[in-house]
Design a protein around this motif. Structure first.
Motif, PDB file in Angstrom:
ATOM      1  N   THR A  58       0.814  -1.217   0.000  1.00  0.00           N
ATOM      2  CA  THR A  58       0.000   0.000   0.000  1.00  0.00           C
ATOM      3  C   THR A  58       0.850   1.271   0.000  1.00  0.00           C
ATOM      4  O   THR A  58       0.341   2.356  -0.255  1.00  0.00           O
ATOM      5  N   GLN A  59       2.156   1.151   0.279  1.00  0.00           N
ATOM      6  CA  GLN A  59       3.047   2.312   0.323  1.00  0.00           C
ATOM      7  C   GLN A  59       3.835   2.519  -0.975  1.00  0.00           C
ATOM      8  O   GLN A  59       4.401   3.590  -1.180  1.00  0.00           O
ATOM      9  N   ILE A  60       3.866   1.521  -1.829  1.00  0.00           N
ATOM     10  CA  ILE A  60       4.698   1.586  -3.026  1.00  0.00           C
ATOM     11  C   ILE A  60       4.304   2.742  -3.947  1.00  0.00           C
ATOM     12  O   ILE A  60       5.163   3.451  -4.468  1.00  0.00           O
ATOM     13  N   GLY A  61       3.013   2.976  -4.139  1.00  0.00           N
ATOM     14  CA  GLY A  61       2.566   4.073  -5.002  1.00  0.00           C
ATOM     15  C   GLY A  61       3.016   5.425  -4.478  1.00  0.00           C
ATOM     16  O   GLY A  61       3.508   6.262  -5.242  1.00  0.00           O
ATOM     17  N   GLU A  62       2.861   5.638  -3.188  1.00  0.00           N
ATOM     18  CA  GLU A  62       3.285   6.909  -2.582  1.00  0.00           C
ATOM     19  C   GLU A  62       4.805   7.071  -2.696  1.00  0.00           C
ATOM     20  O   GLU A  62       5.304   8.148  -3.018  1.00  0.00           O
ATOM     21  N   TYR A  63       5.523   5.994  -2.436  1.00  0.00           N
ATOM     22  CA  TYR A  63       6.985   6.020  -2.538  1.00  0.00           C
ATOM     23  C   TYR A  63       7.411   6.383  -3.964  1.00  0.00           C
ATOM     24  O   TYR A  63       8.267   7.248  -4.165  1.00  0.00           O
ATOM     25  N   THR A  64       6.797   5.760  -4.941  1.00  0.00           N
ATOM     26  CA  THR A  64       7.112   6.040  -6.344  1.00  0.00           C
ATOM     27  C   THR A  64       6.804   7.488  -6.689  1.00  0.00           C
ATOM     28  O   THR A  64       7.580   8.158  -7.382  1.00  0.00           O
ATOM     29  N   ASP A  65       5.686   8.012  -6.187  1.00  0.00           N
ATOM     30  CA  ASP A  65       5.339   9.421  -6.430  1.00  0.00           C
ATOM     31  C   ASP A  65       6.410  10.348  -5.859  1.00  0.00           C
ATOM     32  O   ASP A  65       6.792  11.336  -6.501  1.00  0.00           O
ATOM     33  N   HIS A  66       6.894  10.046  -4.642  1.00  0.00           N
ATOM     34  CA  HIS A  66       7.965  10.862  -4.045  1.00  0.00           C
ATOM     35  C   HIS A  66       9.232  10.791  -4.898  1.00  0.00           C
ATOM     36  O   HIS A  66       9.903  11.810  -5.099  1.00  0.00           O
ATOM     37  N   LEU A  67       9.574   9.602  -5.389  1.00  0.00           N
ATOM     38  CA  LEU A  67      10.767   9.463  -6.232  1.00  0.00           C
ATOM     39  C   LEU A  67      10.631  10.283  -7.512  1.00  0.00           C
ATOM     40  O   LEU A  67      11.587  10.942  -7.933  1.00  0.00           O
ATOM     41  N   ILE A  68       9.467  10.242  -8.117  1.00  0.00           N
ATOM     42  CA  ILE A  68       9.245  11.003  -9.350  1.00  0.00           C
ATOM     43  C   ILE A  68       9.399  12.495  -9.084  1.00  0.00           C
ATOM     44  O   ILE A  68       9.985  13.227  -9.884  1.00  0.00           O
ATOM     45  N   VAL A  73      15.295  12.398 -13.339  1.00  0.00           N
ATOM     46  CA  VAL A  73      15.385  11.321 -14.328  1.00  0.00           C
ATOM     47  C   VAL A  73      14.256  10.340 -14.040  1.00  0.00           C
ATOM     48  O   VAL A  73      13.398  10.602 -13.203  1.00  0.00           O
ATOM     49  N   LEU A  74      14.254   9.226 -14.708  1.00  0.00           N
ATOM     50  CA  LEU A  74      13.253   8.207 -14.419  1.00  0.00           C
ATOM     51  C   LEU A  74      13.404   7.738 -12.978  1.00  0.00           C
ATOM     52  O   LEU A  74      14.512   7.622 -12.467  1.00  0.00           O
ATOM     53  N   TYR A  75      12.289   7.454 -12.329  1.00  0.00           N
ATOM     54  CA  TYR A  75      12.334   7.154 -10.900  1.00  0.00           C
ATOM     55  C   TYR A  75      13.244   5.982 -10.560  1.00  0.00           C
ATOM     56  O   TYR A  75      13.851   5.955  -9.501  1.00  0.00           O
ATOM     57  N   PHE A  76      13.400   5.017 -11.449  1.00  0.00           N
ATOM     58  CA  PHE A  76      14.247   3.877 -11.123  1.00  0.00           C
ATOM     59  C   PHE A  76      15.731   4.214 -11.249  1.00  0.00           C
ATOM     60  O   PHE A  76      16.582   3.410 -10.907  1.00  0.00           O
ATOM     61  N   GLN A  77      16.052   5.419 -11.721  1.00  0.00           N
ATOM     62  CA  GLN A  77      17.431   5.883 -11.779  1.00  0.00           C
ATOM     63  C   GLN A  77      17.766   6.801 -10.604  1.00  0.00           C
ATOM     64  O   GLN A  77      18.830   7.413 -10.587  1.00  0.00           O
ATOM     65  N   GLN A  82      18.209  10.228  -2.892  1.00  0.00           N
ATOM     66  CA  GLN A  82      16.828  10.514  -3.287  1.00  0.00           C
ATOM     67  C   GLN A  82      15.884   9.423  -2.797  1.00  0.00           C
ATOM     68  O   GLN A  82      14.786   9.696  -2.328  1.00  0.00           O
ATOM     69  N   ARG A  83      16.319   8.182  -2.881  1.00  0.00           N
ATOM     70  CA  ARG A  83      15.510   7.067  -2.398  1.00  0.00           C
ATOM     71  C   ARG A  83      15.309   7.151  -0.887  1.00  0.00           C
ATOM     72  O   ARG A  83      14.229   6.866  -0.378  1.00  0.00           O
ATOM     73  N   SER A  84      16.359   7.560  -0.170  1.00  0.00           N
ATOM     74  CA  SER A  84      16.255   7.705   1.280  1.00  0.00           C
ATOM     75  C   SER A  84      15.234   8.771   1.658  1.00  0.00           C
ATOM     76  O   SER A  84      14.408   8.575   2.541  1.00  0.00           O
ATOM     77  N   GLU A  85      15.304   9.915   0.965  1.00  0.00           N
ATOM     78  CA  GLU A  85      14.340  10.987   1.230  1.00  0.00           C
ATOM     79  C   GLU A  85      12.921  10.528   0.913  1.00  0.00           C
ATOM     80  O   GLU A  85      11.991  10.752   1.700  1.00  0.00           O
TER      81      GLU A  85
END
Length: 95
Positions: A58-68, A73-77, A82-85
């Motif tokens: 349930t947290q993955i979508g929010e996490y991905t939004d924060h990364l974007i 760059v693309l979130y997986f890069q 940035q991932r920590s934040e």
């Protein structure tokens, strides 16, 4: 939020315990794996990847939004910092 505070917040989430020495410095006790060193979550993609695995589905979508929002760059890069934040924002620990 300073890098040190970020590392401590993630480490606490991962089960590290902290205290203070007689001189007031922060002392790291141990986590459930028996280690007393805090991983470099902000500089090591392997370390932050282990933390990312703790996110609930349930947290993955929010996490991905924060990364974007954080990565130009693309979130997986995204970098480890940035991932920590993004992780701290997702779990509600970002100051």
């Amino acid at each position: 939020m300073s890098p040190e505070k970020q590392r401590i917040a993630i480490a606490k989430y991962c089960g590290f315990q902290f205290g203070r020495a007689l001189d007031g410095t922060v002392v790291v006790y141990q986590n459930d794996k028996g280690t007393s060193l805090i991983p470099n979550y902000l500089g090591d993609l392997n370390a932050i990847h282990e933390v990312e695995k703790t996110l609930l589905d349930t947290q993955i979508g929010e996490y991905t939004d924060h990364l974007i929002d954080l990565a130009d760059v693309l979130y997986f890069q995204a970098t480890a910092a940035q991932r920590s934040e993004a992780f701290l924002k997702t779990i509600g620990k970002w100051d």
